[in-house]
Each structure stands twice: as C-alpha cells, then as structure tokens.
Design an enzyme around this catalytic site. Structure first.
Site, PDB file in Angstrom:
ATOM      1  N   ASP A 190       5.056  -7.030   4.855  1.00 24.90           N
ATOM      2  CA  ASP A 190       4.073  -6.918   5.862  1.00 24.90           C
ATOM      3  C   ASP A 190       2.962  -8.088   5.742  1.00 24.90           C
ATOM      4  O   ASP A 190       2.430  -8.315   7.072  1.00 24.90           O
ATOM      5  CB  ASP A 190       3.137  -5.605   5.564  1.00 24.90           C
ATOM      6  CG  ASP A 190       4.160  -4.474   6.069  1.00 24.90           C
ATOM      7  OD1 ASP A 190       4.680  -4.400   7.036  1.00 24.90           O
ATOM      8  OD2 ASP A 190       3.927  -3.204   5.544  1.00 24.90           O
TER       9      ASP A 190
ATOM     10  N   TYR B  84       2.145   2.104  10.560  1.00 28.63           N
ATOM     11  CA  TYR B  84       1.566   2.452   9.409  1.00 28.63           C
ATOM     12  C   TYR B  84       0.171   2.016   9.120  1.00 28.63           C
ATOM     13  O   TYR B  84      -0.234   1.004   9.478  1.00 28.63           O
ATOM     14  CB  TYR B  84       2.548   2.078   8.202  1.00 28.63           C
ATOM     15  CG  TYR B  84       3.198   2.943   7.337  1.00 28.63           C
ATOM     16  CD1 TYR B  84       4.382   3.494   7.858  1.00 28.63           C
ATOM     17  CD2 TYR B  84       2.428   3.899   6.368  1.00 28.63           C
ATOM     18  CE1 TYR B  84       4.984   4.601   7.230  1.00 28.63           C
ATOM     19  CE2 TYR B  84       3.209   4.669   5.769  1.00 28.63           C
ATOM     20  CZ  TYR B  84       4.452   5.245   6.196  1.00 28.63           C
ATOM     21  OH  TYR B  84       5.102   6.186   5.346  1.00 28.63           O
TER      22      TYR B  84
HETATM   23 CU    CU Z   1       6.276   5.681   4.026  1.00 26.04          CU
END
Ligand code: CU
Length: 752
Positions: free
Chosen positions: A373, A461
């Site tokens: 990320d 997320y």
């Molecule tokens: Cu997850």
C-alpha cells in the site's frame, strides 16, 4: 561509574517525591522547541520547494494534472529527515540545527527513456540547491515502478470507454449499467496490482463494477487486462478479458460471441431499491433490522471537565511522563520520534513502514492481487476524522498537508487526532481484605491513555493507526482494519479461495501484514538485544529427597549478530524480547525495554517467489539490525509496481550480518492476520478482533512503577472513629459534566 548509574535512578525517584510533596507542575524540561527538526513540511515550505523546482527550466516541469504520461512533473514532496547523528548532536549536545531539506520526486516522462528521479531540495524555508538522491547502489528506479496518478486514471477511463464500445449492449443486458451515457447507472473499475508478471511491465487487471454505494462489492463478472506501459496512451491496449470463468482475447471477440449466444451470461438483478419500503442495498451503511432491545438515545461521551491534560507544542506532545514528536509522512504514514519518558529517551523512532494485503482467487484479478500500500499513497490518504466516531469529541484534531500527485500542498483537515481517554480498566488496583468482612484499604489508579491516531483509506480498505501511551511507561502501537473487503465475482470454483457473501460476490481470502520500524534507544543509543525464556529442570526435592521437583528456570540468550536476531515465521519467537542499556538498575539488572508483539501473522509467500522480493521483511516477525542511514525504510513507493526488482529489499539489510552488541539497534516488527471474509464483513469489516500491533514495556528500566507519579490514584481507608471511610486523592473529585462540542464534519480536502 556505578555511582553515576545509581544517582540517575535516585534522581528520578527524588523528582517524583518532590513533585508529590510540593504539588507543583512537573519541573522536567525537554527541548520541545528543538523538535521542529521532525516537523512535516508546512504548506509554505511545500510551496517554496515546488516553485523552486518549477523555476528550474532545465527540468521542463509541467502540472501533474495535465492529462498525459509524456510529461515531467513533481509527484511528491515531503520532509527529508536529517541524519540521526546530526539530530542527536543538536538535541542532546547543543550542536547546530541540522539543515532542513525536502525530498522531491520527479517523474521524467517527456523523454525517450523516461525515468523517476528523487532529489533533496534545501535549505528550507528558502531553497537554493538541489541534489540527486541515489537509490541503492546498482539500482535505478524503473519507469514502470511509479505509483499510478490521477492523470493515468483519466487516460485509462478514456481508453477503456473507447476499447469496450463493442460491449455496450452486453453491459446493458447483463448489468443494466454501462460506461457510456450512463448517468446514475454507470460502470466503474478497480485496478489491482502488481501490474504484470515481470519487471518493466505495466499491465493491470481491472475489475468492472457497478458504480453504486459500496461499488467494491458489485463486480459484474468481467475483468479486463490492459497494457498501459507506454508514455503514449494511444499505444494502450486491452490484452485480454475474463468473463464468468472464461477468457476472451478482445472486446470484439466477447461481443461477437455474446451476439452469437455463445457466452454463458449472468444477468444481474437491479441493485438500486426503487422505493423506500425496500431494504437498502446490501453494501450500504443504512440501518436495517432490529435489536431485541432497541436503543433510542445517544451513548456515553468523554468529558474533560478541566480541558485536556496533554500539551501540544508544535509537533511535540507532552503527557505526564511522556514526550514525543509526530510526523505524518506522505509516502508511508505515521511516525513518532524522540520518544522520552521522565526525560529519558526510550526510542528515537517508531513508524509505519508498509501495509500489504496478499490475496488468493479464482478470477485473474483475484489471483493477481498483492497490494503493497505505500505504492498507493498510504501516508497521503489521511481523510477527515469524525468527532465522536473516529475519535472522541474531546480530541484535538490536527490537519495535514500532503503533496502527492498534485500541483501544490493539499490540506487534509482533521487528518490526525490526539486524545486522552479512560480505558475502563484500572491501571492498578487492590482490595486489601481484612478477611473479617472489611478491608484494610482499597487503592486504585484510574486507567487513562493518550492516543495519537490517523487513518489511511486505501480505496476500499481503511486502516486505523494508533500510538497509545500509558502512564506507566508502556507504549503501544495498533492497526485496526476496517472498510470494504476486496472482492471478486462469485463462481463455484472461487469457493477454494474465499467465501460467498452475496449472489454474485466472493470475499477473497487474504493476509494483512504491517511492518513497523522501532528504533529503540533505551537510555542511550548503545543497546544490546537479549531474550528470556524458561527451561524446565527436574531436581531432587531438597527438603524431601525421595521426591523430585520439576520447575522452570530462566534461560537468557544474548544475540551478537543480525542474522542470529532475525526470527523467521515458523520459528518460535521467545516471549521476552529485551532491548537493554549497559546501565544497570539498583539490583544489578540491565535497564531494559521489552517488545511484546500481538499478531496472528504467518509466512504468506515462500521466500524466493517472484513478488516476494518486494516484501522480504514479511519473512520476519522480528529482525534486529544495527542502525544505518541507508536502512531508514524497509519499503518504498516503487515496491508495488515493480515487486520483481524493487529499489528497497529488506533482506539486504541483514546481509552484512553486523554486530549488534552495544550498538544502536533497530527492531523491525511484522504483525498481521489472515482474513477469511465472512457474511458479517458485509457491509464492512469490523474493527473488533481485527487489530494487531505491539507494545514496548519497561523491564527493570525504572526503580518502580513510574505511574506512581500519577495524581489519578485513589486510596480508601476504612471507617475512622466518626464512621466515615477516608478517601485520599490527589486531584479534586469531578462533580461537573461539561457538554462536548456539537457534531461537525466537513469532508473536503483542498489545494491551498
Ligand atoms: Cu481484510
């Protein structure tokens, strides 16, 4: 020598005693004004660096927002940390202030062989020089390794709309949505990474989704492979498509086969409820259902009757015995520096290095996904925190400025929050029974912590990043995972790789792993690493020789080399991981801090498999290395898009296998968990149970529990002659209840 050590121990004790007796504010002074050395770049500094670069005509810079890949533009500007020895010389020895510099990343796309170059720009606030920062020896930053930009997404959308025009009717028939003239019924996509199968490629699988609330959970069954490696977007091509279990070579082939009735289609139901009587979309946050005991009033709040009990001086936080400086690094995220307790340094740096999520799946996008990320701007996606939800209403909310794929600083309002909260559990307590129906005394120390928090929303997320400070010298880091799961189209074969969550939805299995750098400086930079565990002994019982006693003994291991102190997953990690100063406490034990890891991580990728090179840190729940300036970060912006030949390979930090005894040590900690999605991940993954982290705890560091200095202690003595218990306290009892400020939320982040 011994006297010095002893006097240090007793001085701290004496200070505490004096403070209690005198009832004054702590007299300890730390040079907080000096901590500006760690401060993130201000908006003005970013602007100064940007305009300095723009004025260098030889760089040929153009705006980032110009929709082309064939341009030179400044992708990122952030603080370039000075060398540790210079900072310590300044903080501790009265040396001169280190030069303040920025790190600037320029994408040189307007040339035959495009490249990425990093520069140091300084001195701030009025820069006049630029210096190239070289990656590790023998490595150059490949053009294909750069993070994706907004301009590139623009071009991808354009190209996609053009390329898949033949599929317009197919989309309308199977999804009711389209890419063209779509209004409220549009299609979108999620691109996954890595982008290809070997170094130099930029070939992304796109998951086509219906653009509704929580679109991450609305795959249409179509995935498209696009080659977008060229700086000329006219060269970009759809290479392959996957639809409901079958591959097609072109949009035309799929359209033709569909027209011929040769495609096994799945017609999706309408996701948009037509009336308010219908239940909301499954991917929506809108309330539905009922508890057996409905709650119709708002819940408890935190109040601070006397205002905050912590102080914020610039980027430095002071709270009880603690002081530290924070930095929200645009590329990688939250960092704290110069962590002191009682005026003594415990850690020089504790910082987030990387967060990855490694997936399995039956669809090409599912099996391809290995999100790393930092390559998606992990530190820059720090969107607004909501008072009362993301942090208590009483929190201090702090803005951040990022320059990431922009043309000036962007203000992220309320990107961080700082707050004190009751933990709901005493830090210590004891009921001293008299075993006759009464007590000799009751005593307790109220549990409070100070929390520094930010979040990163990386597309679907949300990571919540916490640094937590306890009054007894314990510090904790924690990552909570929440937000939407990364999901693909359901096929029966997909069940080998996940859970069916809706009619056409599979939640893919994945492992979250987070890497932290913990530069311990336990009462100085000269530290050693040792572990303690127990070993059973079987001895003859000395007071009953015909019997034996089986009991534990202490087994201490001293680690002298980096390799020896690199613990692989699968190997048992000793429970007590100690970073020790050569100083000893008054009982001749080395003054130490203990690392305690809370994680369910395992080895995910076998060492040596192609993409694993980008995340070799994930081999080790803990590795201890000697401090080196060239080893400041275990990952980079580029590991995501060139995991096959990344500029930072953590494993190389261990190759020289340096001595780690009486040295400046850095602990590298990997925490994480396996996430097998389940129906309750709809609409979002919940934070309870989905947090991992570690603590650093004093171990023979203080002469006694340093939270004895806290004034939150309450002691109750039993009835005296007048029949009343005597309550002894050090702060007045709180009888007020102040109302928290009203709820406010803005939700925008703007260039400044
Ligand atoms: Cu997850």
């Amino acid at each position: 020598m011994k006297l010095t050590k002893m006097s240090r121990v007793f001085t701290w004790g004496a200070v505490l005693l004096m403070l209690q007796m005198a009832g004054t504010e702590p007299a300890l002074r730390t040079p907080h004004d000096k901590a500006g050395v760690f401060a993130d770049l201000s908006a003005q500094e970013i602007k100064a660096v940007h305009s300095f670069l723009r004025n260098r005509t030889e760089l040929g810079l153009q705006p980032s927002k110009k929709v082309t890949m064939a341009k030179n533009s400044v992708f990122l500007i952030e603080l370039l940390l000075p060398k540790k020895k210079h900072v310590l010389n300044f903080l501790d020895k009265g040396g001169k202030s280190p030069v303040r510099e920025a790190r600037a990343i320029i994408f040189f796309g307007a040339q035959e062989h495009p490249n990425i170059t990093e520069f140091a720009v300084g001195p701030l606030p009025l820069p006049y020089y630029i210096r190239e920062l070289s990656p590790r020896p023998g490595h150059h930053l490949s053009w294909s390794s750069r993070p994706i930009s907004a301009a590139e997404y623009d071009l991808l959308f354009h190209m996609l709309r053009r390329a898949i025009t033949p599929l317009h009717q197919f989309f309308l028939d199977t999804t009711g949505f389209s890419f063209l003239d779509c209004d409220a019924r549009c299609l979108t996509f999620t691109d996954v990474a890595p982008r290809g199968v070997e170094s130099g490629q930029r070939r992304s699988w796109l998951i086509v989704q219906r653009y509704v609330e929580g679109y991450f959970l609305h795959p249409t069954g179509l995935e498209i492979l696009v080659d977008h490696g060229s700086t000329d977007d006219q060269d970009w091509r759809v290479e392959k498509l996957w639809y409901n279990g079958k591959f097609y070579d072109s949009p035309e082939e799929l359209a033709q086969k569909y027209a011929n009735g040769e495609v096994d289609t799945v017609v999706l139901g309408d996701p948009l409820p037509e009336s308010t009587e219908q239940p909301p979309l499954f991917s929506s946050y809108k309330r539905r259902g009922e508890f057996p005991m409905p709650i119709n009033v708002s819940g408890p709040h935190i109040v601070q009757p006397n205002g905050p009990r912590y102080k914020l001086e610039g980027h430095t936080v002071i709270y009880g015995g603690w002081s530290f400086s924070y930095c929200l690094r645009t590329s990688s995220g939250l960092q704290i520096f110069n962590v002191l307790f009682g005026g003594e340094r415990i850690a020089y740096e504790v910082s987030v290095q990387e967060a990855v999520a490694l997936y399995g799946g039956h669809t090409p996008a599912g099996m391809q996904t290995k999100y790393i990320d930092v390559g998606w701007g992990l530190g820059s996606v720090t969107h607004e925190l909501a008072p009362g939800i993301d942090c208590p209403e009483t929190a201090t909310f702090l803005d951040a400025f990022h320059y990431y794929d922009s043309d000036g600083p962007v203000r992220y309002p309320h990107a961080l929050c700082l707050f004190e909260m009751p933990t709901g559990v005493p830090l210590r307590r004891h009921f001293n029974s008299n075993f006759k129906g009464g007590f000799n005394f009751y005593a307790g120390l109220k549990g409070y912590v100070l929390v520094l928090r930010t979040t990163s929303t990386v597309y679907n997320y949300d990571y919540i990043w916490d640094f937590i400070f306890y009054p007894n010298g314990v510090m904790e880091t924690k990552m909570h995972a929440t937000g939407y799961v990364h999901a693909t189209f359901y096929t029966p074969e997909g069940l080998r790789h996940g859970t069916r969550l809706q009619t056409h939805l599979l939640g893919n299995i994945h492992t979250h792993l987070v890497h932290y750098r913990v530069d311990m400086d336990v009462a100085g930079t000269k530290n050693s690493f040792q572990t303690l565990k127990t070993k059973l002994e079987n001895i003859t019982n000395p007071w009953s020789p015909s019997h034996s006693v089986v009991q534990p003994t202490l087994e201490q291991t001293q680690y002298s080399r980096e390799r020896q102190a690199s613990f692989r997953f699968g190997q048992t990690l000793p429970k007590y991981l100690l970073f020790s100063s050569p100083q000893k406490n008054c009982w001749e034990h080395r003054r130490s801090y203990r690392l305690q890891i809370h994680s369910m991580a395992e080895q995910v990728l076998p060492p040596g498999c192609p993409e694993e090179r980008a995340v070799t840190w994930a081999r080790y729940p803990l590795a201890v290395t000697k401090y080196r300036e060239s080893e400041r970060y275990s990952s980079s912006l580029y590991n995501q898009n060139d995991p096959w030949d990344p500029p930072v390979v953590f494993e190389e930090f261990l190759q020289n296998n340096e001595n780690i005894e009486e040295e400046d040590l850095v602990a590298w900690v990997t925490v994480g968990f396996l996430h097998i999605p389940h129906s309750e991940d709809i609409p979002n993954t919940a934070t309870p149970g989905n947090s991992v982290g570690f603590l650093i705890r004093p171990f023979n560091f203080f002469p006694e529990d340093p939270s004895l200095a806290s004034r939150d202690t309450v002691i109750v003595w039993p009835r005296n002659k007048d029949g009343h218990n005597h309550v002894q306290r050090w702060v007045p009892e709180d009888r007020d209840c102040l109302r928290p400020p009203p709820f406010r939320y803005n939700g925008t982040y703007k260039p400044v």
